[in-house]
Scaffold this motif. Structure first.
Motif, PDB file in Angstrom:
ATOM      1  N   GLU A  90       0.847  -1.188   0.000  1.00 26.55           N
ATOM      2  CA  GLU A  90       0.000   0.000   0.000  1.00 26.55           C
ATOM      3  C   GLU A  90       0.886   1.243   0.000  1.00 26.55           C
ATOM      4  O   GLU A  90       1.770   1.382   0.836  1.00 26.55           O
ATOM      5  CB  GLU A  90      -0.869   0.003   1.262  1.00 26.55           C
ATOM      6  N   GLN A  92       1.910   4.978   0.687  1.00 29.93           N
ATOM      7  CA  GLN A  92       1.635   6.126   1.542  1.00 29.93           C
ATOM      8  C   GLN A  92       2.552   7.257   1.099  1.00 29.93           C
ATOM      9  O   GLN A  92       3.770   7.105   1.110  1.00 29.93           O
ATOM     10  CB  GLN A  92       1.914   5.784   3.013  1.00 29.93           C
TER      11      GLN A  92
ATOM     12  N   LEU B  64     -12.454  -0.086   5.881  1.00 31.53           N
ATOM     13  CA  LEU B  64     -11.760   1.196   5.889  1.00 31.53           C
ATOM     14  C   LEU B  64     -11.392   1.605   7.311  1.00 31.53           C
ATOM     15  O   LEU B  64     -12.070   1.267   8.274  1.00 31.53           O
ATOM     16  CB  LEU B  64     -12.643   2.294   5.302  1.00 31.53           C
ATOM     17  N   ILE B  66     -10.603   5.352   8.967  1.00 31.54           N
ATOM     18  CA  ILE B  66     -10.569   6.788   8.698  1.00 31.54           C
ATOM     19  C   ILE B  66      -9.554   7.449   9.616  1.00 31.54           C
ATOM     20  O   ILE B  66      -9.521   7.185  10.820  1.00 31.54           O
ATOM     21  CB  ILE B  66     -11.952   7.410   8.931  1.00 31.54           C
ATOM     22  N   VAL B  91      -6.503   2.873   4.876  1.00 33.35           N
ATOM     23  CA  VAL B  91      -6.696   4.185   5.484  1.00 33.35           C
ATOM     24  C   VAL B  91      -7.234   5.177   4.458  1.00 33.35           C
ATOM     25  O   VAL B  91      -6.756   5.243   3.334  1.00 33.35           O
ATOM     26  CB  VAL B  91      -5.385   4.733   6.081  1.00 33.35           C
ATOM     27  N   GLN B  92      -8.259   5.915   4.855  1.00 36.48           N
ATOM     28  CA  GLN B  92      -8.751   7.043   4.058  1.00 36.48           C
ATOM     29  C   GLN B  92      -8.713   8.282   4.942  1.00 36.48           C
ATOM     30  O   GLN B  92      -9.324   8.300   5.998  1.00 36.48           O
ATOM     31  CB  GLN B  92     -10.187   6.789   3.586  1.00 36.48           C
ATOM     32  N   ASP B  93      -7.971   9.284   4.486  1.00 40.02           N
ATOM     33  CA  ASP B  93      -7.899  10.537   5.236  1.00 40.02           C
ATOM     34  C   ASP B  93      -9.182  11.328   5.091  1.00 40.02           C
ATOM     35  O   ASP B  93      -9.677  11.503   3.977  1.00 40.02           O
ATOM     36  CB  ASP B  93      -6.752  11.402   4.690  1.00 40.02           C
ATOM     37  N   LEU B  94      -9.684  11.815   6.213  1.00 41.20           N
ATOM     38  CA  LEU B  94     -10.801  12.763   6.172  1.00 41.20           C
ATOM     39  C   LEU B  94     -10.186  14.144   6.341  1.00 41.20           C
ATOM     40  O   LEU B  94      -9.780  14.525   7.429  1.00 41.20           O
ATOM     41  CB  LEU B  94     -11.796  12.458   7.296  1.00 41.20           C
ATOM     42  N   GLU B  96     -10.913  17.500   6.297  1.00 46.15           N
ATOM     43  CA  GLU B  96     -12.056  18.397   6.287  1.00 46.15           C
ATOM     44  C   GLU B  96     -11.767  19.794   6.795  1.00 46.15           C
ATOM     45  O   GLU B  96     -12.608  20.676   6.702  1.00 46.15           O
ATOM     46  CB  GLU B  96     -13.169  17.790   7.147  1.00 46.15           C
ATOM     47  N   GLN B 100     -16.252  21.854   7.733  1.00 46.52           N
ATOM     48  CA  GLN B 100     -17.390  21.001   7.377  1.00 46.52           C
ATOM     49  C   GLN B 100     -17.762  20.010   8.489  1.00 46.52           C
ATOM     50  O   GLN B 100     -18.925  19.756   8.737  1.00 46.52           O
ATOM     51  CB  GLN B 100     -17.129  20.266   6.065  1.00 46.52           C
ATOM     52  N   THR B 110     -21.799  13.836   9.354  1.00 50.29           N
ATOM     53  CA  THR B 110     -20.597  13.505   8.586  1.00 50.29           C
ATOM     54  C   THR B 110     -19.972  12.217   9.095  1.00 50.29           C
ATOM     55  O   THR B 110     -19.547  11.363   8.309  1.00 50.29           O
ATOM     56  CB  THR B 110     -19.578  14.647   8.644  1.00 50.29           C
ATOM     57  N   MET B 113     -21.900   9.486   7.597  1.00 50.80           N
ATOM     58  CA  MET B 113     -21.849   9.434   6.131  1.00 50.80           C
ATOM     59  C   MET B 113     -20.557   8.802   5.606  1.00 50.80           C
ATOM     60  O   MET B 113     -20.539   8.224   4.527  1.00 50.80           O
ATOM     61  CB  MET B 113     -22.001  10.847   5.535  1.00 50.80           C
ATOM     62  N   VAL B 114     -19.471   8.944   6.350  1.00 47.67           N
ATOM     63  CA  VAL B 114     -18.197   8.387   5.886  1.00 47.67           C
ATOM     64  C   VAL B 114     -17.954   6.985   6.441  1.00 47.67           C
ATOM     65  O   VAL B 114     -16.944   6.357   6.127  1.00 47.67           O
ATOM     66  CB  VAL B 114     -17.005   9.300   6.264  1.00 47.67           C
TER      67      VAL B 114
ATOM     68  N   ARG C  75     -18.826  12.777   1.055  1.00 48.94           N
ATOM     69  CA  ARG C  75     -19.721  11.621   1.044  1.00 48.94           C
ATOM     70  C   ARG C  75     -19.449  10.718  -0.146  1.00 48.94           C
ATOM     71  O   ARG C  75     -19.267   9.511   0.006  1.00 48.94           O
ATOM     72  CB  ARG C  75     -21.180  12.105   0.972  1.00 48.94           C
ATOM     73  N   PHE C  78     -16.061   8.965   0.004  1.00 47.45           N
ATOM     74  CA  PHE C  78     -16.015   7.790   0.884  1.00 47.45           C
ATOM     75  C   PHE C  78     -16.881   6.649   0.358  1.00 47.45           C
ATOM     76  O   PHE C  78     -16.563   5.483   0.572  1.00 47.45           O
ATOM     77  CB  PHE C  78     -16.394   8.177   2.320  1.00 47.45           C
ATOM     78  N   ASN C  85     -12.883  -0.599  -2.069  1.00 41.10           N
ATOM     79  CA  ASN C  85     -12.242  -1.418  -1.038  1.00 41.10           C
ATOM     80  C   ASN C  85     -12.982  -2.741  -0.851  1.00 41.10           C
ATOM     81  O   ASN C  85     -12.366  -3.796  -0.692  1.00 41.10           O
ATOM     82  CB  ASN C  85     -12.188  -0.618   0.261  1.00 41.10           C
TER      83      ASN C  85
END
Lengths: 398, 398, 398
Positions: A90, A92, B64, B66, B91-94, B96, B100, B110, B113-114, C75, C78, C85
């Motif tokens: 993965e 990064q 996932l 976050i 990993v998914q970065d939020l 924001e 928001q 939020t 939603m994620v 939204r 993700f 994923n």
């Protein structure tokens, strides 16, 4: 490429000596032996074959690959991401700018702090002469020490994604394209390749592509011509490498300041703009001094100098002077195409268009070359492991 | 660590009571029972053992994680990424900002939603006193409700990657380092650890590290000394926690305003700068009012105040006053090293250099601690699952 | 959803004709046949069932999914990441701004250069009328050609994550919510749905949601009412689609400029702000001319125009006029909630609150819809493959 062909390639691989690539870095092609270069091409082809057969070559169940781009990148970024994903790593991004991962102690520390579960580090740092390669060596040394001292559980190996000296993933992809286009190592011997400067309205394109090409293609018994206007010299050290390579491989390395002479009877042409080495050295100094006025002045001067050589364009007329009028046109992309992406540039639109498909194929080898570099540095018995992947035949798409 | 040792650790784990960690969050170490803390160390060590044996501990086939970093981060970001990758989460970065994902309804919405396919949420929010922990609890509550009400198919659990009160992934990694350095829970009993302020030319370093250390190390029967100049107090609530812990564990918690007294006969020293709690509270107020002039003035005043305490440096001389002159030096990194990263800082270069390898090892535990926190919150029968991973023995690198 | 139900859905799927979705793109719902739409819902439900049973639906062992967001997104970002994923694809953001992936040759080249190992491309480009859909078609065409010409080893298929015309992943998630809320295709027939404009203090909300709703819901024999003040027309082409759909499906498509008339006896209400089509066309022109003064003036004028229609709010009173006073309230989120996120907005807080849980569930279908679109475009025999996933039953969490 069918399974029989893949098996044959695995057998060829087993006969090569590349044990020194294991747990090692890939900085410059000319630091690698002939066998190591051939092993890289062979693994790239095997990985491509496996994927074409819908066979997974995922060797990592987990593991990170760090990418550090000190210059904007789309193509290389996606090639690296593709290669890592293919093998199960993965990516990064280490998005540090130039501040935090900077000098001395900090490079060592940061390199180790991000590497606890990192198998590969890919770096692009091609902007400043004398800096990029040096920085990569420093990072690689830092994590090697971290591994040997017991701070890291595995040794992250470094892949040079373009430095100030060489662009090995590009030149190796280009060479694999030649091998596949002409039919192998024996068939490219004696072929004439013209690595030539071409006019571009933009400024400061890196030297690592022409340097990478003359540093690699001279190892295959090819007749390599480097053509550029006076004042557009590349690094003298790399010219020396090219000369030594040519002498050893039975090819030749010749310089000229005539694009026409370079194209004459050429089997392959690679017309591409680059900035003069001396100017890039000067820019590095100015940058070091924070002299942004000086940099602006230098840029202006270089653009004016470029403009004197608008005739250095890869035209249909020039192409017709090549071997049978049909030399293979190559480019690392993106190209400056006359009348398309600029008013006047490196290549006539009709030439570029005719070679679009082969150029896309040329570029398509890069992910496999990067994956092969990673494979050979992380897997102890690559031929054996590739054989087991082939037999296991886990589908890439279920 | 061999397979026999891993088996033994799994047996130890099975004897602990940590059922309350399942589908739960990790905010503050002092909210967890002794068994839960020990379970976290044990799982971290088992995961480390598996990886050293090249055995995959990938428990997620998809899922996932976050990450939300409200403060810049390199080390923690990579530790979280490593931990998630080790277990199979992506990993998914939020990213924001503060707009928001802000207040009231929006946080709830939020967060949900994620999170439709999110197993873990890691948050770093350490900048403002009274804010970070509160925000994390709000996010965790929102997704817990989302799960209970049927909007989410799984409950995302929260890992505190540093808040205004505690830095559990740091203090737990530090403690695991002590356990491994001294030889286990019985051996650290009665050891003296000096958590001491040190001079730094920079401003506003978070309080969560010293707070995390006194809040955790006091649970192990250690003699914990908190040393700082007058005016550099930490949160009173956390001092109360430390006192209670010490009373219960048979250790001690003592405060002093002398760095020398703290170092005297210490077995472990942790010299590190931080900002005064009262000043950080004031900054939070100023920030709330949008008073950027006030913040600048406060910063100036704090730097001037810091400068009065340049003598608070971890020198060779101070080190020689520790137990047998060889206390274990610790730091969460990066340190302000005199003559290296600043003119005068927290530690003399020769001290820092001597402890570089142990410090890198100290940091190397963090990914395993985070992975253990995730493992214990997402897996119903951890000892059983770890046993199955060991038996299955899928290689991390094929 | 238990295994028996999943098996039944797989059987239903096998009876539908959706072979044309294989290696194809998903731009607009009305380009798809009834069977293709139903197949997408069915695969989404099967994937949801598998995940609820902790069964992996990871069909990709490796592979990239490119996301390109030309408008900020949390939204949808993700949802796309979750879907990819779930299937085993790794998302790589193409963060190009509008400059590099721009016009003509460059789109073709960049699209190919990033796609060597790319299976899916997801694009959101909803800002400019006449642009988004066109751009998506161009990208899809470029990589299709790249595949057919031999530059790409697989064909990346495109998923429209919102364009200027349609928002298929939203409208399909909304429809699946209706199917599950009302009990299937037969039960939604004859139901009245009010897609109605509502007042918002913000400017320029996309038209793709109302267009997507009237373009899709009219296919299910529903009585679709589109309500908005004069001047808030949607694209005439999409109204034509809705009319044709309604005629064919035995439903109806009616327009009104009265919110009350739309709500009267409605079974479902979808009150939501959008910008007038004509104004959005004008903005696209102004943007093309670089007329930022003109854009500001237009924005001011539109906000003033909006303010005339503050009465267009989904109130308890209006709700009480719906079928049995309990129409299903829908929203794509985030909503402008009166007294919560703005002084006056689209919906009264008490109405919004009462429907929060169903709305979260509505949103939770989007990742499955996206995954189903990918599944159907990348897998040759979806029913067979889903059956094998069910039998193999690899746990999502070990």
């Amino acid at each position: 490429m069918d399974v029989t062909k893949i098996r044959e390639l695995i057998k060829q691989l087993a006969r090569l000596d590349y044990h020194n690539m294991y747990l090692n870095d890939f900085f410059l092609t000319w630091e690698k032996s002939e066998d190591e270069i051939l092993a890289t091409f062979t693994v790239a082809e095997i990985l491509r074959g496996l994927r074409l057969q819908n066979i997974s070559s995922r060797i990592f169940d987990s593991g990170l690959a760090i990418s550090l781009f000190r210059d904007q990148s789309t193509r290389t970024r996606f090639s690296f991401a593709s290669a890592c994903n293919l093998l199960g790593l993965e990516v990064q991004d280490l998005d540090e700018g130039k501040s935090q991962v900077a000098h001395g102690e900090t490079v060592r520390e940061t390199a180790n702090m991000v590497s606890f579960m990192t198998d590969v580090i890919g770096i692009r740092d091609d902007m400043y002469i004398g800096k990029g390669h040096t920085y990569m060596v420093e990072v690689a040394q830092a994590v090697k020490e971290g591994f040997l001292e017991g701070g890291l559980e595995q040794r992250p190996t470094l892949v040079n994604l373009q430095c100030d000296i060489d662009h090995p993933t590009q030149s190796m992809a280009d060479m694999l394209h030649l091998l596949n286009s002409f039919g192998g190592v024996e068939k490219v011997k004696g072929k004439k390749i013209a690595m030539t400067w071409a006019y571009s309205p933009s400024y400061g394109k890196p030297l690592s592509v022409p340097q990478g090409i003359i540093g690699l293609m001279t190892r295959f018994g090819m007749n390599v011509v480097l053509a550029h206007p006076k004042g557009y010299e590349v690094m003298p050290e790399v010219e020396e490498v090219a000369k030594r390579n040519a002498a050893k491989s039975g090819g030749s390395f010749v310089k000229t300041d005539s694009m026409a002479a370079a194209f004459e009877k050429a089997d392959i042409v690679y017309p591409k703009s680059w900035a003069p080495f001396a100017a890039m050295e000067k820019r590095t100094d100015l940058y070091g001094k924070g002299d942004s006025e000086g940099i602006k002045a230098l840029e202006k001067q270089l653009l004016a100098q470029n403009a004197k050589f608008k005739a250095w364009e890869c035209t249909e007329k020039l192409m017709s002077s090549t071997h049978e009028g049909s030399a293979l046109y190559m480019h690392c992309l993106p190209a400056d195409i006359t009348g398309v992406s600029c008013a006047q540039g490196e290549v006539e639109a009709s030439v570029f268009d005719r070679y679009r498909v082969p150029m896309y194929r040329e570029a398509s080898y890069k992910p496999y070359i990067i994956a092969a570099m990673i494979f050979l540095s992380k897997i102890k018995n690559p031929a054996d492991t590739l054989g087991r992947l082939l037999e296991k035949a886990i589908p890439r798409i279920f």
